[in-house]
Design a protein around this motif. Structure first.
Motif, PDB file in Angstrom:
ATOM      1  N   LYS A 144       0.860  -1.178   0.000  1.00 30.74           N
ATOM      2  CA  LYS A 144       0.000   0.000   0.000  1.00 30.74           C
ATOM      3  C   LYS A 144       0.903   1.237   0.000  1.00 30.74           C
ATOM      4  CE  LYS A 144      -2.397  -1.288   3.746  1.00 30.74           C
ATOM      5  NZ  LYS A 144      -1.534  -2.370   4.081  1.00 30.74           N
ATOM      6  N   VAL A 161       0.831   5.724   0.234  1.00 28.92           N
ATOM      7  CA  VAL A 161       0.148   7.023   0.374  1.00 28.92           C
ATOM      8  C   VAL A 161       1.140   8.115  -0.009  1.00 28.92           C
ATOM      9  CG1 VAL A 161      -1.218   8.543   1.835  1.00 28.92           C
ATOM     10  CG2 VAL A 161      -1.149   6.101   2.348  1.00 28.92           C
ATOM     11  N   GLU A 176      -2.272   6.119  11.212  1.00 27.33           N
ATOM     12  CA  GLU A 176      -3.108   7.188  10.692  1.00 27.33           C
ATOM     13  C   GLU A 176      -2.218   8.103   9.863  1.00 27.33           C
ATOM     14  OE1 GLU A 176      -6.591   8.715  13.132  1.00 27.33           O
ATOM     15  OE2 GLU A 176      -5.248  10.451  13.024  1.00 27.33           O
ATOM     16  N   ILE A 217      -6.306   9.167   6.556  1.00 30.40           N
ATOM     17  CA  ILE A 217      -6.561   7.791   6.167  1.00 30.40           C
ATOM     18  C   ILE A 217      -6.105   6.876   7.286  1.00 30.40           C
ATOM     19  CG2 ILE A 217      -5.830   5.971   4.553  1.00 30.40           C
ATOM     20  CD1 ILE A 217      -5.120   8.661   2.763  1.00 30.40           C
ATOM     21  N   GLU A 218      -6.932   5.853   7.582  1.00 32.40           N
ATOM     22  CA  GLU A 218      -6.479   4.842   8.507  1.00 32.40           C
ATOM     23  C   GLU A 218      -6.084   3.627   7.695  1.00 32.40           C
ATOM     24  OE1 GLU A 218      -8.481   4.706  12.574  1.00 32.40           O
ATOM     25  OE2 GLU A 218      -8.890   2.749  11.652  1.00 32.40           O
ATOM     26  N   THR A 219      -4.885   3.164   7.878  1.00 34.17           N
ATOM     27  CA  THR A 219      -4.439   2.007   7.108  1.00 34.17           C
ATOM     28  C   THR A 219      -3.477   1.182   7.960  1.00 34.17           C
ATOM     29  OG1 THR A 219      -3.520   1.303   4.971  1.00 34.17           O
ATOM     30  CG2 THR A 219      -2.596   3.301   5.908  1.00 34.17           C
ATOM     31  N   THR A 220      -2.841   0.206   7.345  1.00 34.81           N
ATOM     32  CA  THR A 220      -1.979  -0.689   8.122  1.00 34.81           C
ATOM     33  C   THR A 220      -0.595  -0.798   7.490  1.00 34.81           C
ATOM     34  OG1 THR A 220      -2.842  -2.534   6.828  1.00 34.81           O
ATOM     35  CG2 THR A 220      -3.867  -2.176   8.964  1.00 34.81           C
TER      36      THR A 220
END
Ligand SMILES: Cc1cc2nc3c(=O)[nH]c(=O)nc-3n(C[C@H](O)[C@H](O)[C@H](O)COP(=O)(O)OP(=O)(O)OC[C@H]3O[C@@H](n4cnc5c(N)ncnc54)[C@H](O)[C@@H]3O)c2cc1C
Ligand SMILES: Nc1ncnc2c1ncn2[C@@H]1O[C@H](COP(=O)(O)O)[C@@H](O)[C@H]1O
Lengths: 250, 322
Positions: free
Chosen positions: A137, A139, A154, A166-169
């Protein structure tokens, strides 16, 4: 946590830009090389994460031996070790393949931090391509990054006229920029750091075979502005006339 | 064959950037005989693109895809490229498109060039001009792959009306929406009601010469009269006189409006790095030796507190007569 910082070495912002060899090459004469400013924001954030959460920070550069002074600067600021892939990064795709190959062989990195673009060729693509090639992923234009519980993070990114959170991992690739840390937080090497950097490992790896997808054939300087027209401060009608009839912008 | 553009929206409607892409694609298609196809996501007025030479708009109506997601959108664009047999894809230089660019390049296996400012020289030997070294140089760049992805530099090509007969098709290819599972937008903050800086045709910018934040009233008024956005130099943002989003330059935003008006800004190289893509620059400074005069098109030596209010009056009169 393991963090990989992708760092490009670029001409200092005040450099005069010239071309040589019949305008086919960038003239490196007298150029002062620096850490790409966007990468510098990522580097400082990486240092903060390291100090807060404990992390190993490795800096990766695709470049010839001439980038080593800049790599040493990153080590002096606090990266633990460095890797240089020994080749001239002429094409973004080619460079991304080199980075992706390293990441695929070292899947232990949770966070890969880059800048949103290098200020030399202003591509804004190497890190994104590498993310895609390694199935991670990604960003871009990141102006905020916080660790949450476990693997969750975050991330804020700049959008037209605002910001999006955005909340992601993890694992994740981010392209950092101004705003990711405050400017006064940016770090410069101190004497102790510089001494320590000399002893930190800098591994040099050969490049892998890769396709080149774009090629610069020649350079030119942007057209020089015609000489400025001075307008008397008591004759502003002339300015309005020029803006309307000559420039056609109002 | 076709040329595909990713037509972004602004407040639901076709964006200015999309119109510029359409104009670029149309100019090239007129030479090659290709079709121009646009992909949009829940565009409210897709037909408007016909005005700028688009033959067909593929409008994605799936509500889940209404808001930008770089991965999902890139998937849809790839599907469109396959369906329309596109050899060239154009994207704008907005934050969203810059973000999606490398992903699209990978999905469609294209050579990708950023900051493009010219049409390809000819289609056999595909070379475009692009800005490099933060507008301090231009590189003639060949794309060697079959498929090409071009990111067009803002305001460098311009918008040209060239109406064609077009059609709108609903386009809802299957997209793996699991990309949203571990990637959730939790908050969006947007400055509303104002012209976004990077999209503005005209920018009025001011520097430390204004002495203090209380003096920005006349800058905002000048911007209002011109329908312009406001910007500032770095020290002004650092001092907290103006919000950081307004800071332009090497370490701030890069802008390329048609007109940039600089008031009380010295014109340091790091400032110029963010604004020298502007078509025309006007400088108002009380120091005739200010470096900005070397970079500008029109210059006025004078006290901002005297010149700006007068300029506002003159412009109001001019606008009233239009
Ligand atoms: C690494 C680095 C990155 C940088 N990045 C940026 C950047 O992104 N953007 C940026 O802007 N700067 C940047 N800078 C700072 C830059 O070098 C300059 O210091 C800055 O642009 C100066 O801002 P200024 O022109 O507002 O202020 P000053 O240099 O103080 O100039 C004020 C000007 O106002 C004029 N003036 C004064 N009074 C009046 C009056 N009454 N009427 C009219 N004119 C008047 C003066 O003659 C002067 O020219 C950077 C610097 C570095 C080292
Ligand atoms: N030669 C390189 N070595 C390591 N990282 C790089 C290199 N080139 C680019 N990057 C990274 O990718 C980001 C985007 O670069 P670019 O696509 O060149 O604008 C940069 O900010 C760096 O973080």
């Amino acid at each position: 946590m393991k963090i990989l910082l992708l760092m490009s070495s670029v001409p200092d912002t005040t450099s005069k830009i010239n071309f040589t060899d019949g305008d086919t090459k960038f003239d490196e004469n007298g150029i002062q090389w620096v850490i790409n400013p966007h990468d510098e924001f990522a580097l400082t954030k990486a240092m903060q994460l390291k100090e807060k959460h404990g992390a190993e920070l490795v800096v990766l550069n695709v470049g010839t031996a001439k980038t080593e002074p800049v790599i040493r600067k990153v080590l002096a600021i606090g990266a633990d070790r460095a890797v240089r892939i020994d080749v001239e990064p002429t094409d973004s795709y080619f460079t991304a393949v080199q980075i992706a190959d390293y990441i695929n062989k070292h899947p232990e990195f949770d966070l890969i931090m880059a800048g949103k673009e290098s200020i030399d060729f202003n591509g804004g693509m190497v890190h994104g391509m590498a993310a895609e090639m390694t199935n991670k992923k990604f960003v871009n234009a990141v102006i905020g990054f916080e660790m949450k519980d476990g693997n969750t993070v975050e991330v804020s990114r700049e959008i037209e006229g605002g910001k999006e959170t955005i909340e992601t991992t993890l694992p994740l690739v981010i392209g950092g920029q101004k705003g990711l840390v405050k400017e006064e937080e940016l770090r410069i090497p101190n004497m102790r750091g510089i001494m320590m950097a000399r002893k930190k490992p800098l591994e040099v790896l050969p490049a892998v075979e890769a396709e080149v997808r774009t090629k610069i054939e020649k350079f030119e300087k942007p057209p020089v502005k015609g000489s400025i027209k001075m307008i008397d401060k008591d004759n502003l009608d002339e300015l309005i006339d020029l803006l309307h009839n000559e420039a056609k912008v109002i | 064959m076709s040329i595909l553009i990713y037509a972004e929206k602004q407040n639901g409607k076709v964006s200015k950037g999309a119109k510029e892409l359409a104009s670029y694609a149309r100019a090239y298609a007129d030479k090659t005989g290709d079709q121009v196809v646009a992909v949009g996501f829940s565009l409210e007025n897709p037909e408007e693109l016909f005005q700028y030479g688009v033959n067909k708009v593929l409008n994605v109506t799936n509500d889940k895809l209404k808001d930008f997601n770089a991965f999902a959108y890139s998937h849809v664009i790839k599907e469109a490229v396959d369906k329309e047999n596109s050899k060239m894809v154009l994207i704008s230089s907005s934050n969203d498109s810059i973000y999606a660019g490398p992903i699209i390049a990978q999905y469609i296996d294209a050579g990708y060039v950023s900051n493009v400012i010219s049409l390809p020289e000819d289609s056999d030997h595909f070379v475009v001009k692009r800005k490099v070294f933060t507008s301090k140089g231009i590189a003639y760049t060949a794309i060697l792959t079959d498929k090409k992805l071009l990111r067009i530099s803002k305001n460098s090509f311009g918008i040209a009306e060239k109406a064609v007969d077009g059609s709108v098709e609903e386009f809802n290819p299957p997209v793996d929406l699991s990309v949203y599972d571990e990637y959730k937008v939790v908050n969006v903050e947007k400055v509303t009601g104002k012209v976004p800086l990077t999209d503005a045709d005209i920018i009025v910018s001011a520097g430390r010469g204004l002495k203090g934040p209380e003096n920005w009233g006349m800058i905002e008024e000048l911007a209002d009269v011109l329908g312009a956005a406001t910007a500032c130099s770095k020290p002004v943002a650092d001092l907290g006189w103006r919000p950081h989003q307004e800071h332009v330059g090497q370490t701030g935003k890069q802008v390329a409006p048609n007109l940039y008006i600089a008031v009380g800004i010295s014109g340091a190289i790091q400032h110029l790095a963010g604004v020298n893509g502007s078509k025309y620059m006007v400088v108002i400074n009380n120091d005739p030796e200010a470096p900005f005069f070397k970079a500008a098109d029109y210059g006025i030596v004078g006290d901002a507190f005297e010149v700006v209010p007068k300029l506002i009056e003159k412009l109001k009169a001019y606008k009233a007569n239009q």
